[in-house]
Design a protein around this motif. Structure first.
Motif, PDB file in Angstrom:
ATOM      1  N   VAL A 282     -13.757  83.250  37.767  1.00  0.00           N
ATOM      2  CA  VAL A 282     -12.808  82.589  38.656  1.00  0.00           C
ATOM      3  C   VAL A 282     -12.607  81.122  38.292  1.00  0.00           C
ATOM      4  O   VAL A 282     -11.493  80.591  38.391  1.00  0.00           O
ATOM      5  CB  VAL A 282     -13.257  82.747  40.130  1.00  0.00           C
ATOM      6  CG1 VAL A 282     -14.490  81.918  40.443  1.00  0.00           C
ATOM      7  CG2 VAL A 282     -12.124  82.383  41.077  1.00  0.00           C
ATOM      8  N   ALA A 283     -13.658  80.450  37.826  1.00  0.00           N
ATOM      9  CA  ALA A 283     -13.524  79.040  37.460  1.00  0.00           C
ATOM     10  C   ALA A 283     -12.579  78.882  36.271  1.00  0.00           C
ATOM     11  O   ALA A 283     -11.726  77.988  36.246  1.00  0.00           O
ATOM     12  CB  ALA A 283     -14.890  78.442  37.144  1.00  0.00           C
ATOM     13  N   SER A 284     -12.730  79.761  35.278  1.00  0.00           N
ATOM     14  CA  SER A 284     -11.858  79.696  34.105  1.00  0.00           C
ATOM     15  C   SER A 284     -10.418  80.022  34.473  1.00  0.00           C
ATOM     16  O   SER A 284      -9.474  79.391  33.980  1.00  0.00           O
ATOM     17  CB  SER A 284     -12.348  80.662  33.027  1.00  0.00           C
ATOM     18  OG  SER A 284     -13.670  80.346  32.617  1.00  0.00           O
ATOM     19  N   ALA A 285     -10.244  81.017  35.342  1.00  0.00           N
ATOM     20  CA  ALA A 285      -8.886  81.374  35.783  1.00  0.00           C
ATOM     21  C   ALA A 285      -8.227  80.201  36.501  1.00  0.00           C
ATOM     22  O   ALA A 285      -7.053  79.893  36.268  1.00  0.00           O
ATOM     23  CB  ALA A 285      -8.943  82.600  36.691  1.00  0.00           C
ATOM     24  N   GLU A 286      -8.984  79.532  37.382  1.00  0.00           N
ATOM     25  CA  GLU A 286      -8.440  78.369  38.088  1.00  0.00           C
ATOM     26  C   GLU A 286      -8.032  77.281  37.101  1.00  0.00           C
ATOM     27  O   GLU A 286      -6.947  76.692  37.224  1.00  0.00           O
ATOM     28  CB  GLU A 286      -9.480  77.814  39.067  1.00  0.00           C
ATOM     29  CG  GLU A 286      -9.580  78.552  40.369  1.00  0.00           C
ATOM     30  CD  GLU A 286     -10.436  77.792  41.367  1.00  0.00           C
ATOM     31  OE1 GLU A 286     -10.078  76.659  41.715  1.00  0.00           O
ATOM     32  OE2 GLU A 286     -11.479  78.330  41.787  1.00  0.00           O
ATOM     33  N   ALA A 287      -8.901  76.992  36.138  1.00  0.00           N
ATOM     34  CA  ALA A 287      -8.612  75.923  35.173  1.00  0.00           C
ATOM     35  C   ALA A 287      -7.346  76.244  34.384  1.00  0.00           C
ATOM     36  O   ALA A 287      -6.500  75.369  34.151  1.00  0.00           O
ATOM     37  CB  ALA A 287      -9.800  75.738  34.237  1.00  0.00           C
ATOM     38  N   MET A 288      -7.197  77.495  33.967  1.00  0.00           N
ATOM     39  CA  MET A 288      -6.022  77.873  33.188  1.00  0.00           C
ATOM     40  C   MET A 288      -4.749  77.822  34.028  1.00  0.00           C
ATOM     41  O   MET A 288      -3.688  77.401  33.558  1.00  0.00           O
ATOM     42  CB  MET A 288      -6.233  79.265  32.592  1.00  0.00           C
ATOM     43  CG  MET A 288      -7.335  79.309  31.535  1.00  0.00           C
ATOM     44  SD  MET A 288      -7.723  80.986  30.965  1.00  0.00           S
ATOM     45  CE  MET A 288      -6.290  81.356  29.954  1.00  0.00           C
ATOM     46  N   LEU A 289      -4.846  78.224  35.294  1.00  0.00           N
ATOM     47  CA  LEU A 289      -3.678  78.174  36.172  1.00  0.00           C
ATOM     48  C   LEU A 289      -3.268  76.729  36.454  1.00  0.00           C
ATOM     49  O   LEU A 289      -2.075  76.406  36.529  1.00  0.00           O
ATOM     50  CB  LEU A 289      -3.976  78.918  37.476  1.00  0.00           C
ATOM     51  CG  LEU A 289      -4.036  80.443  37.356  1.00  0.00           C
ATOM     52  CD1 LEU A 289      -4.682  81.063  38.581  1.00  0.00           C
ATOM     53  CD2 LEU A 289      -2.634  81.019  37.144  1.00  0.00           C
ATOM     54  N   ARG A 290      -4.262  75.864  36.607  1.00  0.00           N
ATOM     55  CA  ARG A 290      -3.945  74.437  36.793  1.00  0.00           C
ATOM     56  C   ARG A 290      -3.257  73.889  35.546  1.00  0.00           C
ATOM     57  O   ARG A 290      -2.335  73.066  35.632  1.00  0.00           O
ATOM     58  CB  ARG A 290      -5.221  73.640  37.067  1.00  0.00           C
ATOM     59  CG  ARG A 290      -5.847  73.895  38.407  1.00  0.00           C
ATOM     60  CD  ARG A 290      -7.090  73.014  38.590  1.00  0.00           C
ATOM     61  NE  ARG A 290      -7.860  73.464  39.713  1.00  0.00           N
ATOM     62  CZ  ARG A 290      -7.555  73.203  40.984  1.00  0.00           C
ATOM     63  NH1 ARG A 290      -6.485  72.474  41.250  1.00  0.00           N
ATOM     64  NH2 ARG A 290      -8.306  73.648  41.966  1.00  0.00           N
TER      65      ARG A 290
END
Length: 668
Positions: A282-290
């Motif tokens: 989830v942390a990586s997904a958030e970073a990529m979406l940002r």
């Protein structure tokens, strides 16, 4: 009231079976919650609109047990499990997760009482619009990921992430709902009538295996990937409504074609990795979406004057008639590219030579996709409900004002932008606050109106849009707002990271801490007490305090919420580990002033937080007008009058302080 699968799934009678209750007396749980009517039409549990007789408000009440799936032998274990789930859900406090107010246990059911939310589901939105533009989809996906992070950190698994269980509220807030089939990470695998719990099209492939250990956080993230794909592609990645059909689709085509995802492609590919160990966390997904939302080359939405006919529907696409924004094929036609599939860009090559688990090259893939799609126009889709403001005048884009100078350029800009939308916070008393009637007030709001007046907008042509510390940069990037006036601290680092420009400052605040007035465990009278007693300090994510606290030796939690209001709510919760909130003195003074019985503000510390008006980079004309307008506001008596009205009651000053000195507004 959202009614597609309800706030938390399906309804039924008090014993779990639908029935005609038109003449039957209402069931009342624990003498308090009167069940009024079932909400939704699914089959995942009992959910009711109810009336809380004690607090005189409407709530949603849901039973966690599917009693048809339990026997007398398993009833006791099921009750224990549901009780533990209810307790865990009640501890989740996040703006992207439905709020649980209470837990009630009757003879054969465990109920959770939740906030009753107004809004439409993402499923409703997709039924109407069929597809969403990349910026809108990325924003919704990011908020979903933030909600899942909070859920997973509470050791809870959602297990039914899908558009029908995602509420999109007015103003853009996204809320995860329907925890009727939620469970704990590591809990025993439980099936419903011999099948896997959940909605087949969104189930991760590992859940189909007979020896599967059951759901994990990774399986919720697979469902997020399916939902992201559906938002931008207009269909499900793996067709079929039955488990065996979805299984076959994943096995035959594990890499679904991405035609319109643009820079979202690597995110979706990472979430749809069939191996859960290789799937994005989830942390990586958030970073990529940002990163997608911060992409400076995201195009201005394009809408055709006369929409072209919609393409023939794919069997798995919702069958609602197309509405604006245009379908992917229509957007391609508008851009000048031929509508045939052969003209559409192919999805980007996977990083690491085809290894779905390697994402070191995802930024490079985004660049490749952007270049290809900017040429073809494949994902230039309108953001649903965004207002579709035309491009700024040529002077905004090309670096020079049109013939006739800046004033002529501004007149053209004003004629194309009849209304001014300003992002502001809803929960900061004295600074920026929206009451239950929707009325905005506070110093930031008054500054916004005064500045808008200098730009030629009267109060009736100014719209305020709710933002938080965590999303205000993306709201600017998406074009949801023209400006942000929301206690936004001006720093060079933020200008670079958030890809914004500041004009200001219009106010300078100090730093401080807010603590409980009466605590049985800690006596906190200054910042040193907070530090030496190592109590947990909360601050808003992405605030200037988020990194500073640890650097200065304070104790913080493992994650921070999106708003200071969430921090204050935790501070007031006696069950919470939070004993202090760190932020600007004037901001915290508003909360202390609102609840003097329970909260106290500690003496201000060193440092200064200059508040600026934020706007997107690459808008030299707008920035010039905002700069001259704010200079006029500071030059007259307006600023001092606003200070005395809004902030003097909080700071205790009998006279206004000296006005801040406006920094030079450099060109762009």
């Amino acid at each position: 009231m959202h009614n597609d699968e309800g706030i938390n799934g399906a309804g039924g009678s008090a014993d779990g079976h639908p029935e005609d209750r038109s003449s039957a007396p209402h069931t009342v749980i624990e003498g308090r919650y009167e069940l009024l009517e079932p909400i939704g039409s699914g089959g995942m549990g009992e959910v009711w609109k109810a009336h809380d007789r004690r607090l005189r408000r409407f709530v949603a009440v849901k039973g966690l047990l599917d009693r048809r799936a339990t026997t007398a032998d398993t009833q006791q274990a099921a009750m224990l499990r549901a009780r533990r789930e209810a307790e865990a859900l009640a501890k989740i406090e996040h703006q992207n997760v439905v709020t649980v107010h209470d837990q009630i246990e009757t003879a054969d059911q465990v109920w959770i009482v939740m906030k009753l939310l107004e809004g439409q589901s993402l499923a409703d939105l997709l039924s109407r619009d069929r597809v969403l533009g990349v910026p809108r989809a990325a924003d919704i996906g990011l908020q979903m990921a933030q909600g899942l992070r909070a859920v997973h950190e509470a050791s809870v698994l959602h297990r039914d992430v899908k558009p029908g269980n995602v509420l999109v509220r007015d103003g853009g807030q996204v809320v995860l709902v329907d925890f009727g089939i939620a469970t704990f990470e590591g809990a025993d695998r439980v099936t419903r009538y011999g099948g896997v719990i959940g909605t087949p099209a969104y189930l991760a492939p590992e859940l189909f295996a007979p020896a599967s250990p059951g759901p994990t956080p990774a399986s919720d993230l697979w469902a997020l990937g399916v939902t992201l794909y559906e938002m931008v592609e207009g269909r499900l990645p793996f067709g079929g409504g039955e488990v065996w059909e979805v299984q076959a689709g994943i096995q035959q085509s594990p890499d679904p074609v991405l035609r319109y995802a643009g820079p979202l492609g690597p995110v979706i590919q990472g979430l749809l990795a069939t191996d859960p160990d290789s799937r994005l966390d989830v942390a990586s997904a958030e970073a990529m979406l940002r990163e997608v939302l911060a992409e400076p080359d995201l195009p201005t939405p394009v809408r055709p004057a006369t929409p072209a006919p919609a393409p023939a529907p794919v069997p798995t696409v919702r069958s609602a008639p197309p509405a604006s924004p245009p379908t992917p094929a229509e957007a391609v036609r508008v851009s000048g590219a031929p509508p045939s599939e052969a003209a559409l860009p192919e999805p980007p090559p996977k990083a690491g030579g085809g290894d779905r688990g390697g994402f070191r090259g995802w930024k490079a893939a985004v660049v490749v996709v952007c270049a290809a799609l900017l040429a073809g126009g494949g994902w230039f889709l309108s953001q649903s409900g965004s207002g579709d403001k035309p491009d700024d005048a040529a002077g905004e884009r090309g670096g020079g004002a049109p013939e006739g100078g800046t004033e002529k350029a501004w007149e053209q800009w004003r004629s194309e932008n009849e209304r001014l939308t300003i992002g502001a916070k809803t929960d900061q008393p004295g600074l920026s606050f929206r009451d239950k009637a929707g009325v905005w007030s506070g110093f930031d709001i008054d500054i916004a109106h005064a500045l808008a007046g200098k730009l030629g907008y009267d109060r009736d042509h100014v719209d305020f849009y709710p933002v938080t510390t965590g999303n205000r940069a993306s709201k600017l990037a998406n074009g949801d707002v023209d400006l942000v006036i929301a206690s936004y601290s001006m720093t060079a680092e933020r200008e670079k990271k958030d890809n914004i420009s500041f004009v200001g400052p219009y106010y300078k605040a100090g730093s401080s801490l807010l603590v409980r007035k009466h605590s049985v465990k800690h006596d906190l009278n200054n910042a040193a007490d907070v530090k030496t007693q190592r109590v947990q300090v909360c601050t808003a994510r992405d605030s200037t305090y988020a990194n500073r606290l640890q650097t200065e030796g304070y104790t913080t939690g493992k994650w921070q919420p999106d708003s200071y209001k969430e921090c204050v709510d935790r501070l007031l919760d006696e069950r919470s580990a939070v004993y202090a909130v760190a932020s600007d003195d004037v901001l915290l003074a508003g909360y202390a002033n609102d609840d003097p019985k329970n909260l106290k503000l500690l003496p201000s510390g060193a440092g200064s937080e200059p508040y600026g008006v934020a706007l997107p980079k690459g808008k030299p004309l707008l920035k010039s007008k905002v700069c001259s307008g704010l200079q006029e506001v500071l030059a007259g008596d307006e600023w001092s009058e606003m200070y005395m009205k809004d902030l003097s009651p909080l700071t205790g000053r009998k006279t206004p302080p000296s006005k801040p000195e406006l920094r030079p507004c450099s060109g762009e």
